[in-house]
Design a protein around this motif. Sequence first.
Motif, PDB file in Angstrom:
ATOM      1  N   TYR A  93      90.562  11.732  12.608  1.00  0.00           N
ATOM      2  CA  TYR A  93      90.236  12.974  13.295  1.00  0.00           C
ATOM      3  C   TYR A  93      89.958  12.755  14.771  1.00  0.00           C
ATOM      4  CZ  TYR A  93      85.228  11.772  12.575  1.00  0.00           C
ATOM      5  OH  TYR A  93      83.988  11.173  12.570  1.00  0.00           O
ATOM      6  N   ILE A  94      90.183  13.819  15.540  1.00  0.00           N
ATOM      7  CA  ILE A  94      89.781  13.829  16.948  1.00  0.00           C
ATOM      8  C   ILE A  94      88.302  14.168  16.989  1.00  0.00           C
ATOM      9  CG2 ILE A  94      90.032  14.990  19.177  1.00  0.00           C
ATOM     10  CD1 ILE A  94      92.932  15.620  18.390  1.00  0.00           C
ATOM     11  N   CYS A  95      87.544  13.389  17.750  1.00  0.00           N
ATOM     12  CA  CYS A  95      86.120  13.646  17.928  1.00  0.00           C
ATOM     13  C   CYS A  95      85.865  13.890  19.410  1.00  0.00           C
ATOM     14  CB  CYS A  95      85.318  12.454  17.436  1.00  0.00           C
ATOM     15  SG  CYS A  95      83.540  12.704  17.487  1.00  0.00           S
ATOM     16  N   LEU A  96      85.395  15.085  19.724  1.00  0.00           N
ATOM     17  CA  LEU A  96      85.088  15.461  21.103  1.00  0.00           C
ATOM     18  C   LEU A  96      83.590  15.671  21.222  1.00  0.00           C
ATOM     19  CD1 LEU A  96      85.771  16.475  23.992  1.00  0.00           C
ATOM     20  CD2 LEU A  96      86.218  18.733  22.977  1.00  0.00           C
ATOM     21  N   ASN A  97      82.918  14.805  21.965  1.00  0.00           N
ATOM     22  CA  ASN A  97      81.477  14.928  22.199  1.00  0.00           C
ATOM     23  C   ASN A  97      81.242  15.324  23.646  1.00  0.00           C
ATOM     24  OD1 ASN A  97      80.441  14.090  19.603  1.00  0.00           O
ATOM     25  ND2 ASN A  97      81.152  12.048  20.109  1.00  0.00           N
ATOM     26  N   VAL A  98      80.479  16.387  23.838  1.00  0.00           N
ATOM     27  CA  VAL A  98      80.303  16.952  25.180  1.00  0.00           C
ATOM     28  C   VAL A  98      78.826  17.200  25.459  1.00  0.00           C
ATOM     29  CG1 VAL A  98      81.028  18.775  26.762  1.00  0.00           C
ATOM     30  CG2 VAL A  98      82.479  18.192  24.807  1.00  0.00           C
ATOM     31  N   SER A  99      78.373  16.788  26.629  1.00  0.00           N
ATOM     32  CA  SER A  99      77.025  17.131  27.059  1.00  0.00           C
ATOM     33  C   SER A  99      76.909  18.653  27.178  1.00  0.00           C
ATOM     34  CB  SER A  99      76.738  16.492  28.415  1.00  0.00           C
ATOM     35  OG  SER A  99      75.514  16.962  28.931  1.00  0.00           O
ATOM     36  N   PRO A 100      75.883  19.272  26.575  1.00  0.00           N
ATOM     37  CA  PRO A 100      75.768  20.738  26.635  1.00  0.00           C
ATOM     38  C   PRO A 100      75.799  21.289  28.054  1.00  0.00           C
ATOM     39  CG  PRO A 100      74.217  19.857  25.049  1.00  0.00           C
ATOM     40  CD  PRO A 100      74.819  18.664  25.753  1.00  0.00           C
ATOM     41  N   SER A 101      75.239  20.559  28.995  1.00  0.00           N
ATOM     42  CA  SER A 101      75.179  21.055  30.373  1.00  0.00           C
ATOM     43  C   SER A 101      76.537  21.063  31.067  1.00  0.00           C
ATOM     44  CB  SER A 101      74.203  20.204  31.191  1.00  0.00           C
ATOM     45  OG  SER A 101      74.645  18.867  31.243  1.00  0.00           O
ATOM     46  N   PHE A 102      77.546  20.434  30.439  1.00  0.00           N
ATOM     47  CA  PHE A 102      78.871  20.373  31.050  1.00  0.00           C
ATOM     48  C   PHE A 102      79.804  21.470  30.529  1.00  0.00           C
ATOM     49  CE2 PHE A 102      83.154  18.302  31.506  1.00  0.00           C
ATOM     50  CZ  PHE A 102      83.172  18.307  32.905  1.00  0.00           C
ATOM     51  N   VAL A 103      79.374  22.178  29.495  1.00  0.00           N
ATOM     52  CA  VAL A 103      80.242  23.174  28.866  1.00  0.00           C
ATOM     53  C   VAL A 103      80.561  24.320  29.823  1.00  0.00           C
ATOM     54  CG1 VAL A 103      80.392  24.881  27.011  1.00  0.00           C
ATOM     55  CG2 VAL A 103      79.497  22.603  26.542  1.00  0.00           C
ATOM     56  N   LEU A 104      79.529  24.833  30.486  1.00  0.00           N
ATOM     57  CA  LEU A 104      79.697  25.914  31.457  1.00  0.00           C
ATOM     58  C   LEU A 104      78.950  25.544  32.741  1.00  0.00           C
ATOM     59  CD1 LEU A 104      79.134  29.099  29.226  1.00  0.00           C
ATOM     60  CD2 LEU A 104      81.318  28.163  29.993  1.00  0.00           C
ATOM     61  N   SER A 105      79.177  26.317  33.777  1.00  0.00           N
ATOM     62  CA  SER A 105      78.484  26.075  35.042  1.00  0.00           C
ATOM     63  C   SER A 105      76.983  26.226  34.862  1.00  0.00           C
ATOM     64  CB  SER A 105      78.971  27.055  36.109  1.00  0.00           C
ATOM     65  OG  SER A 105      78.554  28.369  35.789  1.00  0.00           O
ATOM     66  N   GLN A 106      76.220  25.631  35.757  1.00  0.00           N
ATOM     67  CA  GLN A 106      74.761  25.665  35.652  1.00  0.00           C
ATOM     68  C   GLN A 106      74.228  27.093  35.676  1.00  0.00           C
ATOM     69  OE1 GLN A 106      73.261  22.734  35.050  1.00  0.00           O
ATOM     70  NE2 GLN A 106      71.464  23.958  34.538  1.00  0.00           N
ATOM     71  N   GLU A 107      74.915  27.954  36.397  1.00  0.00           N
ATOM     72  CA  GLU A 107      74.477  29.366  36.483  1.00  0.00           C
ATOM     73  C   GLU A 107      74.575  30.072  35.134  1.00  0.00           C
ATOM     74  OE1 GLU A 107      75.543  27.903  40.461  1.00  0.00           O
ATOM     75  OE2 GLU A 107      76.558  27.877  38.521  1.00  0.00           O
ATOM     76  N   LEU A 108      75.539  29.648  34.292  1.00  0.00           N
ATOM     77  CA  LEU A 108      75.737  30.286  32.994  1.00  0.00           C
ATOM     78  C   LEU A 108      75.082  29.515  31.854  1.00  0.00           C
ATOM     79  CD1 LEU A 108      79.529  31.215  33.330  1.00  0.00           C
ATOM     80  CD2 LEU A 108      77.554  32.716  33.653  1.00  0.00           C
ATOM     81  N   TYR A 109      74.700  28.285  32.110  1.00  0.00           N
ATOM     82  CA  TYR A 109      74.172  27.405  31.065  1.00  0.00           C
ATOM     83  C   TYR A 109      72.937  28.000  30.380  1.00  0.00           C
ATOM     84  CZ  TYR A 109      71.890  23.312  29.006  1.00  0.00           C
ATOM     85  OH  TYR A 109      71.263  22.448  28.151  1.00  0.00           O
ATOM     86  N   THR A 110      71.994  28.508  31.163  1.00  0.00           N
ATOM     87  CA  THR A 110      70.727  28.995  30.599  1.00  0.00           C
ATOM     88  C   THR A 110      70.922  30.182  29.668  1.00  0.00           C
ATOM     89  OG1 THR A 110      69.559  28.259  32.578  1.00  0.00           O
ATOM     90  CG2 THR A 110      68.412  29.825  31.158  1.00  0.00           C
ATOM     91  N   THR A 111      71.820  31.088  30.034  1.00  0.00           N
ATOM     92  CA  THR A 111      71.982  32.319  29.254  1.00  0.00           C
ATOM     93  C   THR A 111      73.060  32.229  28.182  1.00  0.00           C
ATOM     94  OG1 THR A 111      73.482  33.172  30.959  1.00  0.00           O
ATOM     95  CG2 THR A 111      71.149  33.817  31.105  1.00  0.00           C
ATOM     96  N   LEU A 112      74.076  31.381  28.370  1.00  0.00           N
ATOM     97  CA  LEU A 112      75.218  31.370  27.445  1.00  0.00           C
ATOM     98  C   LEU A 112      75.391  30.073  26.658  1.00  0.00           C
ATOM     99  CD1 LEU A 112      77.956  33.237  29.529  1.00  0.00           C
ATOM    100  CD2 LEU A 112      76.494  34.135  27.703  1.00  0.00           C
ATOM    101  N   VAL A 113      74.555  29.062  26.941  1.00  0.00           N
ATOM    102  CA  VAL A 113      74.643  27.816  26.170  1.00  0.00           C
ATOM    103  C   VAL A 113      73.316  27.531  25.459  1.00  0.00           C
ATOM    104  CG1 VAL A 113      75.063  25.333  26.233  1.00  0.00           C
ATOM    105  CG2 VAL A 113      76.407  26.859  27.700  1.00  0.00           C
ATOM    106  N   VAL A 114      72.222  27.530  26.196  1.00  0.00           N
ATOM    107  CA  VAL A 114      70.918  27.166  25.633  1.00  0.00           C
ATOM    108  C   VAL A 114      70.554  27.972  24.383  1.00  0.00           C
ATOM    109  CG1 VAL A 114      68.423  27.129  26.071  1.00  0.00           C
ATOM    110  CG2 VAL A 114      70.012  26.256  27.803  1.00  0.00           C
ATOM    111  N   PRO A 115      70.733  29.310  24.371  1.00  0.00           N
ATOM    112  CA  PRO A 115      70.364  30.060  23.159  1.00  0.00           C
ATOM    113  C   PRO A 115      71.114  29.599  21.919  1.00  0.00           C
ATOM    114  CG  PRO A 115      70.691  31.548  25.015  1.00  0.00           C
ATOM    115  CD  PRO A 115      71.188  30.211  25.448  1.00  0.00           C
ATOM    116  N   TYR A 116      72.335  29.100  22.090  1.00  0.00           N
ATOM    117  CA  TYR A 116      73.152  28.683  20.949  1.00  0.00           C
ATOM    118  C   TYR A 116      72.781  27.285  20.460  1.00  0.00           C
ATOM    119  CZ  TYR A 116      75.940  32.845  21.723  1.00  0.00           C
ATOM    120  OH  TYR A 116      76.340  34.157  21.845  1.00  0.00           O
ATOM    121  N   ILE A 117      72.419  26.393  21.375  1.00  0.00           N
ATOM    122  CA  ILE A 117      72.047  25.057  20.909  1.00  0.00           C
ATOM    123  C   ILE A 117      70.622  25.041  20.361  1.00  0.00           C
ATOM    124  CG2 ILE A 117      73.664  23.899  22.463  1.00  0.00           C
ATOM    125  CD1 ILE A 117      71.397  23.190  24.290  1.00  0.00           C
TER     126      ILE A 117
END
Length: 293
Positions: A93-117
Motif C-alpha cells: 500500500y501507499i502510505c502518506l503521512n502528513v503533518s497536520p499544519s501542512f495540510v492547509l495554510s496557517q490562516e485556515l489551519y485553526t478553523t478547518l483542520v484543528v476541529p477535525y483532528i
Amino acid sequence: MTDFIVDQDLKELTEHRTVVLPLACYETTITQNINGHIPLHWHEELQFVLILKGTAMFQVNEENITVREGEGLFINSGCLHMANDHDESSCVYICLNVSPSFVLSQELYTTLVVPYIQATNIPFLHLLPAAPWANHMLDSISAINQLIKEKPPYYEIDISTQLAHIWKNFIMNGVPLEYEQTEVIKNDRMKQMLNWIHLHYAEKILLDDIARAGRLSRSECCRYFKRTLKETPLQYVTNYRIQRSLLLLQQRESNVTDVAYQVGFNSTSYFIDRFRKSMKMTPLAYKKRFLPF
C-alpha cells in the motif's frame, strides 16, 4: 526485512519528511517488516493509505477494518494503529503521512483542520471508491506518490494543491464532529500503560504494575487491553518481549538464552515456546535466517 522503530510510548520514530516538505509518501509491503506486520504505534501526522495490492487488516484504537485493493483509509493524528496482511495476500500500500499544519495554510489551519483532528468520533475513515469524495482522496494520494517519484519542476506546489484537495473532500464527507473528554482520557491512559510496559519489559511485571501506570483497577486495566488490543495485559507483555527479541537475535554474537533473559523471560524453554507460537519458528531458526552459518 525492514525495522519499524517506535519509542517507549509507541510513538513512531520514523521521520515523516520528504526533502523540505513535512510529509512522507512511500510504498510498503506489510510482510517485509521485521515483525511480519506493522506493529501498534501512533504518530502526530495524519495518515492516508491506498491499497495497491492484496488486503490489509488495520486496527485503529479499538476497531478493526478490512481494507481491500483499490480502497483506502484515513487515520487521524494520535490514534493507536497497526496493520496485518490478510490471507497471505502480500499486501502493498501507499502510505502518506502528513503533518497536520501542512495540510492547509496557517490562516485556515485553526478553523478547518484543528476541529477535525481533535474530534473524538473520527479516529479513521474507510475510503471506498464508490463514494465520490473518497475516490477523489484516493486519486490525490496516488498523484502525490507519483509526484514524489518523478519530482517534476515545482512538484512541491503540486503536492500542496493535492493535499488541499484531499482535505476538502475529507470535510465534504459530512461526518458531524463530536468531542468526548472520556475518549481522550481513555486513549491517554492506554498510552501510559503501554509506555510503562515498554520501559520495564525486561523486568518482572505484574498486572498491578500495569494497572497502576494507567491509574486503573486490575479489572478495568484488563478491560482496556481486551477492548483495544484483544488480549490481556500480560499477553501483551509476552508478545512485546518477543518483538524486542527480534533485533537481538539478528546480532551474530547473541545466543537464545541470553536474549531470553535480556527481554524479560526467566526461562529459556518458555521463551522458545512462546516465540514458536508467535513467529511460527524457533528463535534459533529465526537467527539462522539472518545469520546463516
